[in-house]
Design a protein around this motif. Structure first.
Motif, PDB file in Angstrom:
ATOM      1  N   PRO A  56       1.163   5.987  -0.973  1.00  0.00           N
ATOM      2  CA  PRO A  56       1.079   4.725  -0.229  1.00  0.00           C
ATOM      3  C   PRO A  56      -0.047   4.751   0.794  1.00  0.00           C
ATOM      4  O   PRO A  56      -0.194   5.723   1.540  1.00  0.00           O
ATOM      5  CB  PRO A  56       2.450   4.621   0.446  1.00  0.00           C
ATOM      6  N   TYR A  58      -2.240   2.133   3.627  1.00  0.00           N
ATOM      7  CA  TYR A  58      -2.617   0.881   4.286  1.00  0.00           C
ATOM      8  C   TYR A  58      -4.123   0.932   4.521  1.00  0.00           C
ATOM      9  O   TYR A  58      -4.632   1.863   5.141  1.00  0.00           O
ATOM     10  CB  TYR A  58      -1.888   0.722   5.618  1.00  0.00           C
ATOM     11  N   LEU A  74       2.792   3.312  11.230  1.00  0.00           N
ATOM     12  CA  LEU A  74       2.621   3.291   9.777  1.00  0.00           C
ATOM     13  C   LEU A  74       2.547   4.706   9.217  1.00  0.00           C
ATOM     14  O   LEU A  74       3.127   5.008   8.171  1.00  0.00           O
ATOM     15  CB  LEU A  74       1.360   2.503   9.411  1.00  0.00           C
ATOM     16  N   ALA A  79       2.853   6.840   5.181  1.00  0.00           N
ATOM     17  CA  ALA A  79       1.706   6.211   4.524  1.00  0.00           C
ATOM     18  C   ALA A  79       0.399   6.764   5.064  1.00  0.00           C
ATOM     19  O   ALA A  79       0.310   7.185   6.213  1.00  0.00           O
ATOM     20  CB  ALA A  79       1.750   4.700   4.728  1.00  0.00           C
ATOM     21  N   THR A  91      -4.168  -4.512   4.277  1.00  0.00           N
ATOM     22  CA  THR A  91      -3.214  -4.729   3.201  1.00  0.00           C
ATOM     23  C   THR A  91      -2.701  -3.369   2.737  1.00  0.00           C
ATOM     24  O   THR A  91      -3.058  -2.324   3.302  1.00  0.00           O
ATOM     25  CB  THR A  91      -3.837  -5.529   2.043  1.00  0.00           C
ATOM     26  N   PHE A  92      -1.859  -3.383   1.732  1.00  0.00           N
ATOM     27  CA  PHE A  92      -1.236  -2.155   1.243  1.00  0.00           C
ATOM     28  C   PHE A  92      -1.585  -1.960  -0.221  1.00  0.00           C
ATOM     29  O   PHE A  92      -1.681  -2.921  -0.994  1.00  0.00           O
ATOM     30  CB  PHE A  92       0.290  -2.237   1.381  1.00  0.00           C
ATOM     31  N   TRP A 179       6.840  -1.903   1.414  1.00  0.00           N
ATOM     32  CA  TRP A 179       5.761  -1.409   2.266  1.00  0.00           C
ATOM     33  C   TRP A 179       5.042  -2.541   2.990  1.00  0.00           C
ATOM     34  O   TRP A 179       4.481  -2.339   4.066  1.00  0.00           O
ATOM     35  CB  TRP A 179       4.755  -0.614   1.434  1.00  0.00           C
ATOM     36  N   PHE A 180       5.043  -3.717   2.400  1.00  0.00           N
ATOM     37  CA  PHE A 180       4.372  -4.855   3.026  1.00  0.00           C
ATOM     38  C   PHE A 180       5.145  -5.400   4.235  1.00  0.00           C
ATOM     39  O   PHE A 180       4.604  -6.174   5.017  1.00  0.00           O
ATOM     40  CB  PHE A 180       4.178  -5.984   2.009  1.00  0.00           C
TER      41      PHE A 180
END
Length: 233
Positions: A56, A58, A74, A79, A91-92, A179-180
Motif C-alpha cells: 500500500p 499513498y 498514514l 502504508a 491518492t492511494f 485505504w482511501f
C-alpha cells in the motif's frame, strides 16, 4: 499515426519504488532531450510500463503532499508514502490496482496535454465497456479520471516534459478501498471511490484486465505493441 510501435514492459507485482524507477528510465531515454538516447537494444522509443504495486502506498502529486502529522498517521497504518512527479493531489495505490504508465511523445502524435488526458479517459471507458460497465463516464475538469456515479474507479495524473509523458493512471481492480478512508482522494471532497470488483460483483484482478487494457490502448493510440523482457534494475 497508425502502427507507431510502443514497447510494453509488464512488471507484474512490484514495489511502487521499483516500478517508478523503470518508468523514469523509460522516460529518460526520450524525455531529457525529447529524443531517444543510444540504447543497446533495438526497442521502440515509446513505452507503456504495466505494474501492480505490491504494497500500500499513498502518493502525493505536485499539488500537495500530506503534512508531517498526517504523513506519520498514514505510515502508522502500514502504508508507504511517495512523492510523485505528476499532476493532482494525494491518492492511494496498492495491491489490486492496475498502474499503467505510458511514456509517449505527444508532439510526434500531435496531441495537446489536455487531449492526452482525454485519450486516457477514453481508453479506460473502452476497457470498462469491454468488461460490461456501460455506465462508466468521464466528467469535465477538475473531475479527471473515470467515474461510476459519484465514485472514481480510475484516477489519472500525468507528467509531461519535452512533450514526453510519464505517470498515467491507477485503475482500482480489486483494491482494498478502505485505504482511501484516511485521505481525501485527489483532494475532491464529497466524492467516493469504487473498483471493478465492487461494480461487477465479482473478483477482478489486475491480470484479468491487462489484455482488454492493451486492446483498448492500441485502439486509442493507434499503435503496434512490442512486448519486451523486464528491464530489471
Amino acid at each position: 499515426m497508425s502502427g507507431l510501435p510502443v514497447r510494453v514492459l509488464r512488471l507484474g507485482l512490484r514495489p511502487y519504488s521499483e516500478a517508478l524507477r523503470v518508468q523514469e528510465r523509460a522516460w529518460g531515454r526520450r524525455g531529457r532531450r525529447g529524443a531517444a538516447a543510444p540504447d543497446p537494444l533495438p526497442l521502440p522509443g515509446e513505452s507503456v510500463v504495466l505494474s501492480e504495486p505490491s504494497g500500500p502506498v499513498y502518493a502525493g502529486g505536485l499539488r500537495g503532499a500530506p503534512e508531517a502529522e498526517a504523513a506519520e498517521r498514514l505510515r502508522a497504518r502500514g502504508a508507504g508514502l511517495a512523492a510523485a512527479r505528476r499532476g493532482g493531489r494525494i491518492t492511494f495505490t496498492g495491491p489490486g490496482s492496475c498502474w499503467p504508465s505510458p511514456v509517449l511523445d505527444l508532439r510526434r502524435r500531435g496531441l495537446p496535454l489536455r487531449g492526452y488526458v482525454a485519450a486516457l479517459e477514453g481508453l479506460v471507458l473502452r476497457l470498462c465497456r469491454r468488461l460490461g460497465l456501460a455506465a462508466a463516464r468521464a466528467l469535465p475538469p477538475p473531475f479527471t479520471g473515470v467515474w461510476m456515479g459519484d465514485s472514481k474507479i480510475c484516477a489519472i495524473g500525468v507528467h509531461c516534459g519535452n512533450h514526453i509523458t510519464s505517470h498515467g493512471l491507477a485503475l482500482n481492480c480489486c483494491t482494498d478501498l478502505t485505504w482511501f478512508d484516511h485521505i481525501v482522494p485527489c483532494g475532491l471532497e464529497g466524492k467516493g471511490v469504487t473498483s471493478l470488483s465492487r461494480e461487477l460483483g465479482r473478483h477482478v484482478t489486475v491480470d484479468h484486465v491487462l489484455e482488454p487494457f492493451l486492446d483498448s490502448f492500441q485502439e486509442v493510440f493507434e499503435c503496434t505493441l512490442v512486448f519486451s523482457e523486464d528491464p530489471g534494475d
